[in-house]
Every structure is written in structure tokens, then in C-alpha cells.
Design a protein around this motif. Structure first.
Motif, PDB file in Angstrom:
ATOM      1  N   UNK A  61       1.823  -2.611   9.027  1.00 25.11           N
ATOM      2  CA  UNK A  61       1.560  -1.163   8.985  1.00 25.11           C
ATOM      3  C   UNK A  61       2.370  -0.479   7.879  1.00 25.11           C
ATOM      4  N   UNK A  62       3.531  -1.032   7.568  1.00 21.85           N
ATOM      5  CA  UNK A  62       4.397  -0.433   6.551  1.00 21.85           C
ATOM      6  C   UNK A  62       3.865  -0.646   5.137  1.00 21.85           C
ATOM      7  N   UNK A  63       2.859  -1.514   4.988  1.00 19.31           N
ATOM      8  CA  UNK A  63       2.314  -1.851   3.671  1.00 19.31           C
ATOM      9  C   UNK A  63       1.284  -0.828   3.208  1.00 19.31           C
ATOM     10  N   UNK A  64       0.709  -0.062   4.139  1.00 18.04           N
ATOM     11  CA  UNK A  64      -0.482   0.731   3.820  1.00 18.04           C
ATOM     12  C   UNK A  64      -0.223   1.965   2.986  1.00 18.04           C
ATOM     13  N   UNK A  65       1.043   2.353   2.793  1.00 12.91           N
ATOM     14  CA  UNK A  65       1.336   3.478   1.903  1.00 12.91           C
ATOM     15  C   UNK A  65       2.643   3.193   1.168  1.00 12.91           C
ATOM     16  N   UNK A  66       2.946   3.944   0.132  1.00 10.18           N
ATOM     17  CA  UNK A  66       4.143   3.627  -0.677  1.00 10.18           C
ATOM     18  C   UNK A  66       5.458   3.985  -0.021  1.00 10.18           C
ATOM     19  N   UNK A  97      12.769  -4.741   3.807  1.00 13.63           N
ATOM     20  CA  UNK A  97      12.226  -5.899   3.104  1.00 13.63           C
ATOM     21  C   UNK A  97      11.019  -5.492   2.260  1.00 13.63           C
ATOM     22  N   UNK A  98      10.195  -4.614   2.789  1.00  4.71           N
ATOM     23  CA  UNK A  98       9.064  -4.118   2.001  1.00  4.71           C
ATOM     24  C   UNK A  98       9.580  -3.366   0.777  1.00  4.71           C
ATOM     25  N   UNK A  99      10.628  -2.575   0.962  1.00  2.00           N
ATOM     26  CA  UNK A  99      11.242  -1.886  -0.175  1.00  2.00           C
ATOM     27  C   UNK A  99      11.750  -2.885  -1.203  1.00  2.00           C
ATOM     28  N   UNK A 100      12.368  -3.985  -0.716  1.00  2.00           N
ATOM     29  CA  UNK A 100      12.890  -5.010  -1.622  1.00  2.00           C
ATOM     30  C   UNK A 100      11.767  -5.689  -2.396  1.00  2.00           C
ATOM     31  N   UNK A 101      10.647  -5.943  -1.743  1.00  2.00           N
ATOM     32  CA  UNK A 101       9.511  -6.559  -2.426  1.00  2.00           C
ATOM     33  C   UNK A 101       9.007  -5.649  -3.535  1.00  2.00           C
ATOM     34  N   UNK A 102       8.867  -4.376  -3.222  1.00  2.00           N
ATOM     35  CA  UNK A 102       8.392  -3.437  -4.245  1.00  2.00           C
ATOM     36  C   UNK A 102       9.406  -3.306  -5.378  1.00  2.00           C
ATOM     37  N   UNK A 103      10.685  -3.343  -5.034  1.00  2.00           N
ATOM     38  CA  UNK A 103      11.705  -3.291  -6.075  1.00  2.00           C
ATOM     39  C   UNK A 103      11.667  -4.526  -6.959  1.00  2.00           C
ATOM     40  N   UNK A 118       1.887  -9.371  -4.721  1.00  2.00           N
ATOM     41  CA  UNK A 118       1.631  -7.951  -4.486  1.00  2.00           C
ATOM     42  C   UNK A 118       1.687  -7.684  -2.981  1.00  2.00           C
ATOM     43  N   UNK A 119       2.311  -6.578  -2.555  1.00  2.00           N
ATOM     44  CA  UNK A 119       2.397  -6.275  -1.119  1.00  2.00           C
ATOM     45  C   UNK A 119       1.010  -6.226  -0.478  1.00  2.00           C
ATOM     46  N   UNK A 120       0.883  -6.889   0.661  1.00  2.00           N
ATOM     47  CA  UNK A 120      -0.387  -6.921   1.380  1.00  2.00           C
ATOM     48  C   UNK A 120      -0.099  -7.271   2.832  1.00  2.00           C
ATOM     49  N   UNK A 121      -1.110  -7.124   3.687  1.00  2.00           N
ATOM     50  CA  UNK A 121      -0.952  -7.444   5.103  1.00  2.00           C
ATOM     51  C   UNK A 121      -1.006  -8.961   5.301  1.00  2.00           C
ATOM     52  N   UNK A 122       0.005  -9.503   5.956  1.00  2.00           N
ATOM     53  CA  UNK A 122       0.037 -10.934   6.214  1.00  2.00           C
ATOM     54  C   UNK A 122      -1.134 -11.360   7.108  1.00  2.00           C
ATOM     55  N   UNK A 123      -1.541 -10.496   8.021  1.00  2.00           N
ATOM     56  CA  UNK A 123      -2.648 -10.832   8.925  1.00  2.00           C
ATOM     57  C   UNK A 123      -4.022 -10.520   8.335  1.00  2.00           C
ATOM     58  N   UNK A 124      -4.080 -10.153   7.064  1.00  2.00           N
ATOM     59  CA  UNK A 124      -5.359  -9.949   6.392  1.00  2.00           C
ATOM     60  C   UNK A 124      -6.028 -11.309   6.210  1.00  2.00           C
ATOM     61  N   UNK A 125      -7.194 -11.547   6.816  1.00  2.00           N
ATOM     62  CA  UNK A 125      -7.851 -12.869   6.702  1.00  2.00           C
ATOM     63  C   UNK A 125      -8.089 -13.283   5.253  1.00  2.00           C
ATOM     64  N   UNK A 126      -8.252 -12.314   4.357  1.00  2.00           N
ATOM     65  CA  UNK A 126      -8.508 -12.641   2.953  1.00  2.00           C
ATOM     66  C   UNK A 126      -7.297 -13.285   2.283  1.00  2.00           C
ATOM     67  N   UNK A 127      -6.109 -13.082   2.858  1.00  2.00           N
ATOM     68  CA  UNK A 127      -4.888 -13.655   2.285  1.00  2.00           C
ATOM     69  C   UNK A 127      -4.558 -15.010   2.880  1.00  2.00           C
TER      70      UNK A 127
END
Length: 551
Positions: free
Chosen positions: A429-434, A440-446, A460-469
Motif C-alpha cells: 500500500x505504501x508503494x501507490x504514491x510518492x 525501506x520504501x524511502x530507502x529504495x527510492x533514495x 523500480x518500486x512496485x507491489x510484491x504481490x502484483x502477479x505481473x512481477x
């Protein structure tokens, strides 16, 4: 009694080769002793990823990394945490090494033929304040040719010394004693082991066929650390790191046994900081092992969720690649000695690298085409081999199947599917906006603000449970032995010191046997890329100092 050589070097690893090369070029005669067969020349360095710590290098400047001697020393001292009376010489060595890394190191290595991969890695990122642990900027320079590429110029220089009649290489010679004449160490005794055609890194046998005794004006100990001796690792395991692991993988061959350190101590050398050590928390069992209990370290990017054995995220800032020993301490106080990465194929393809020259045939073989092929592949070949054959890897299409396979792998139903789904969904849920409160999400973006990470190291930040990933992947992580951070105490000339703080005449030490200089140049923690460089710097120092001392 006549001398057999001007100097005897004990150990034919990187530090020993660096010392012998300097001695030969100064016109001194040298005997190099090693208990292993000649195939293992170069020691542990051969198996390494070839990372070297450099400061304000051309590679950094091309990537717009602003580094300086002052910033690097701030990082080193904040990481080392020197706090003991015996840290006097380690701190002096730390200052000298940072000066070397910010000064002549790159040009000197370049002059010997060493070249570097253009993208600088960012290891041990810390995640604390400016004066705490970690590299403020990327400094991990990968040698073109990895570990063998680091060893090659020093081996070449030594073999030139052999051709000139200045260097004698004596393999299968195990040192068991040092003796003195008139207070100066000048005699090396030991056992001759049976000949062996064992492949590099494999067990070579310990049958004794004879004895030897050799004399020289000076002796340099470059015998390495204790990482292959699990009994000694557990014996010296510090209380601050919790309970020693029940299961340990070996990041080094079994002959890295630490026995020569006791021989030096018996001769009067002072061993300090024996409780400081560097072991990795991202170890996986090698599906194609070379030595017993052979483990490989994952060099992770920052995106994988790091979970304890019960499926709980590790606390801030214990993210992948941020604080090795902080993570080790947390794990060993958790009641279990393993953890998990949970991720997806998109992350593993971009972010997983494996430590070791043999795990990186493109870089080791200096193949530009193969390196470019790695960048184009969904998952690099060596990583895919572990996904397919590694006992620590679980690959499934859905989370329920993944959890069942994780529990089946450990034989313990410690991971609750609902709890893990809740943890991953909250992160997603934390991935859906900046904006985010997830550090950890902040660290990835940094990380992706650094061009090197964006290109090849951070998905690139994305949802781990996204079937496309997908598919989803879980990796069981074990504790992997590697380096001794303490060692034989030395002054800035690599002379071994006694308990009274005085030099022990005739005896020097370098490399891991000397804690990479001074008896513990890293203090409690390492900034990475500093082990190979520490062998080179301390070996060079010892060789030059001994060359000046003998006549």
C-alpha cells in the motif's frame, strides 16, 4: 649458522604475495611457505568478488559521486567504533589506509594493470546518523576480472622474482614453530605435507612426510584468519552478538584455520581483538560446492522484504545491504539462526548478485558481451541456477503455496500465511504514491536517485504481490563465516608487538593475520571493499619495511 633467505613469508595469499613482490623488487631473497598446493596460490582473494574501497576515484566522479578523504575517514571511524586501549595502532592504521585509498592506491594499482568496472557499488549503507556506521556514498569498486584479477599482478611480480632467483615458493609446508636467536625471530620450523593435486579450495590432505627448519633475517606472517575453523569461531564469538549459530556455512575453505596465529603468540606476539569478527547474514548453501559447508553470499539490492524465522520484518534500518553486524546481532537474539528474503522475480532479476569469482563468470572472464547479456536477462544465469537447484530457494505463484513451502523447508510451521500476507499488503500500500512512512520504501527510492543503482541494482518500486512481477520467491538465509577483524598487533611498519608494546625483533605480520593492519584496522565493523585492499596495503607495508630492515 647461514641464512636460507633474507626473509621468509608464511602464507601465499594476497598479503603474502604483495609482501614477497616488494621484497623481490628490493633485491631481497625470499622463501614463501604455504601449507596448500600451488594451485591455491592467492588464497581467499582468488574466490572474492574483487571489490576495492577507493575514495574520490575517476569512477565515482563520472557518476557524480562527491567523496573525500574527510568523509571517508568520518565513515570509517563511525563504523569502527574504536573504544579500547589496544585500538591505538588499529586507529593509526585506519587513518593511514584511508589516506592510501584517497591517494595513490588507484594509480598504483592501475599501473600494475588492474582495471575497474565502471559502476561503483554502494555497500554497507548504514542507515543511522552522519557519524554512525556505513558508507555515505558508493565506494565499492569491482575489479575487472574479480578476485583473480586482483591476485594476478602480485602473482606475476612474485613469479618474476622466481625467474630472477630471488623468490622460492615452497608449498605443502605447514609452519608449527618460530624460534629466536639473541631475542630476534629468525627460525621457522614445521612439517612437510604429502604432495597433493587437489583442486583449488578443496581438501588437500594432512599426512606428514617430513620436517623442515629454515632461517632468515626476518619473518612475515600472512597466514590469514579463522573463518574455516568453526570451533574457533564459536569459541571467540562475542556475547554482544548473541548466541553462536548452531548452523554455520563457510565462506572460506577449511584450510583457513587460524592455527598460525597461535604459533605466533607462542613466540611472543600479542593477539588483540579476537572477539571482533565479520560474518554475513545472507548466506546460501552452494548447490555446487567446492569445499565443505560451502556457502555463497547474496549481494542484495534494497527491495527484498527481510523477515525473521517467524515472518516478521526486521527492524529499521536492517534492510538488505545496510548493516551486516547489526543484522547479525538481531538475528542471534531472535532464538533462530536463519532469516528469509521474500521478493518476486522482478526484484531478483535486478537486485541479486552472488559473491565469488566463480559466481560471476562474465566479470571474472572480462567479457563485455556477457556482462551486457546479464543486464538484458530476466534473471542472471548464476542466480537462476540457485533458483532451480539451491536448497534455500522457494519459488511459487501464490503466497499460500510459498508459505507452505517455506515451512516445509525448515520443518517448522513458524510462518503464518495471514500474518505474512498482512505484512506484505501493508508494504504494498505504501508503494501507490510518492509519500510513505515505510523507511525501506524511502530507502529504495533514495537508492534509485543514484544512477548506478537505478541502472543495475535497484528495481523500480512496485507491489510484491502484483502477479505481473511474479512468481514469488523466498530465500532462506544462513550465517556465513568470513573474516577475522582482530589479529596480531603491529605498528605502522607491520612489526609485530609483544604484550609490553615493544616490537618483537625479526617478526612482521600483514593481511587478515594482522587484522588487516595493527591488529584490527576495521574496529567492530567493516565498510566493505576493505579486505582485499587491506591485504594489499599491509602486505606492501610489511614487505617494504622488512626489505629496509635486512641487509
Amino acid at each position: 649458522m647461514a641464512y636460507d633467505a633474507d626473509v621468509i613469508v608464511i602464507g601465499a595469499g594476497l598479503a603474502g604475495l604483495a609482501a614477497a613482490a616488494e621484497l623481490a623488487e628490493a633485491g631481497r631473497s625470499v622463501i614463501v611457505l604455504d601449507q596448500e598446493p600451488e594451485r591455491s596460490i592467492g588464497g581467499q582473494a582468488h574466490w572474492s568478488f574483487g571489490g576495492l574501497f577507493l575514495v574520490d576515484s575517476p569512477e565515482q566522479r563520472r557518476l557524480r559521486i562527491k567523496d573525500s578523504r574527510e568523509l571517508a575517514l568520518q565513515d570509517w571511524l563511525g563504523t569502527a567504533g574504536f573504544d579500547r586501549p589496544e585500538d591505538h595502532w588499529p586507529r593509526r592504521w585506519a587513518e593511514a589506509y584511508v589516506d592510501f585509498a584517497a591517494g595513490e592506491k588507484r594509480a598504483w594499482l592501475h599501473g600494475q594493470g588492474i582495471r575497474f568496472f565502471p559502476v561503483v557499488g554502494w555497500a554497507e549503507r548504514g542507515g543511522y546518523d552522519a557519524t554512525g556506521h556505513g558508507n555515505s556514498v558508493p565506494r565499492f569498486h569491482i575489479t575487472w576480472g574479480t578476485g583473480p584479477g586482483v591476485v594476478e599482478p602480485f602473482e606475476r611480480r612474485v613469479r618474476e622474482g622466481v625467474a630472477q632467483g630471488l623468490v622460492t615458493l615452497r608449498f605443502r609446508h605447514r609452519v608449527t614453530g618460530l624460534a629466536s636467536t639473541a631475542g630476534a625471530v629468525d627460525t621457522v620450523t614445521g612439517e612437510i605435507l604429502e604432495p597433493s593435486d587437489a583442486a583449488r579450495g578443496t581438501a588437500s590432505g594432512r599426512t606428514v612426510t617430513g620436517e623442515f627448519s629454515l632461517r632468515a633475517q626476518a619473518v612475515i606472517v600472512t597466514s590469514g584468519g579463522i573463518g574455516g575453523n568453526h570451533d574457533l569461531v564459536r569459541e571467540r564469538w562475542p556475547a554482544r552478538l548473541g548466541t553462536p549459530p548452531r548452523k554455520l556455512l563457510s565462506g572460506v575453505p577449511a584450510h583457513v584455520d587460524g592455527l598460525m596465529l597461535a604459533v605466533a603468540e607462542a613466540a611472543g606476539a600479542r593477539h588483540i581483538n579476537g572477539d571482533r569478527m565479520w560474518h554475513y547474514t545472507e548466506g546460501i548453501e552452494n548447490w555446487d560446492p567446492i569445499w565443505a559447508r560451502h556457502g555463497i553470499r547474496i549481494l542484495p539490492g534494497p527491495s527484498s522484504l527481510w523477515l525473521d524465522a517467524r515472518g516478521r520484518r526486521l527492524p529499521v534500518p536492517l534492510f538488505p545491504g545496510f548493516d551486516t553486524l547489526g543484522t547479525l546481532e538481531h538475528i542471534m537474539r531472535s532464538g533462530q539462526d536463519y532469516t528469509w528474503f521474500v521478493l518476486d522475480q522482478r526484484i531478483i532479476g535486478k537486485e541479486f548478485a552472488l559473491s565469488g569469482s566463480e559466481q560471476n563468470p562474465d566479470l571474472t572472464g572480462k567479457s563485455v558481451r556477457d556482462v551486457l547479456g546479464r543486464a538484458r536477462a530476466d534473471v542472471p544465469g548464476p542466480v537462476k541456477a540457485f533458483m532451480d537447484k539451491g536448497v534455500d530457494f522457494v519459488v511459487e505463484k501464490d503466497l499460500g503455496a510459498l508459505v507452505r513451502a517455506m515451512n516445509a523447508l525448515t520443518g517448522e510451521a513458524l510462518i503464518d500465511e495471514a500474518g505474512l500476507r498482512r505484512e506484505i499488503t501493508a508494504r504494498d500500500r505504501e508503494i501507490t504514491n510518492p509519500f510513505t512512512k515505510d523507511l525501506q520504501v524511502t530507502a529504495v527510492r533514495g537508492a534509485r536517485r543514484y544512477l548506478g543503482d537505478k541502472l543495475i541494482r535497484t528495481a523500480a518500486p512496485h507491489r510484491i504481490l502484483d502477479p505481473k512481477a511474479g512468481p514469488l520467491i523466498a530465500v532462506r538465509l544462513n550465517i556465513l563465516t568470513r573474516k577475522s577483524l582482530g589479529g596480531l598487533e603491529t605498528d605502522l611498519s607491520s612489526r609485530i608487538l609483544t604484550g609490553s608494546g615493544d616490537p618483537l625483533p625479526g617478526l612482521y605480520a600483514a593481511g587478515e593475520a594482522a587484522g588487516f593492519g595493527g591488529g584490527g584496522v576495521h574496529g567492530y565493523r567493516s565498510l566493505e571493499g576493505t579486505f582485499l585492499g587491506g591485504c594489499i596495503f599491509s602486505g606492501r607495508t610489511a614487505g617494504r619495511a622488512a626489505a629496509q630492515a635486512v641487509r
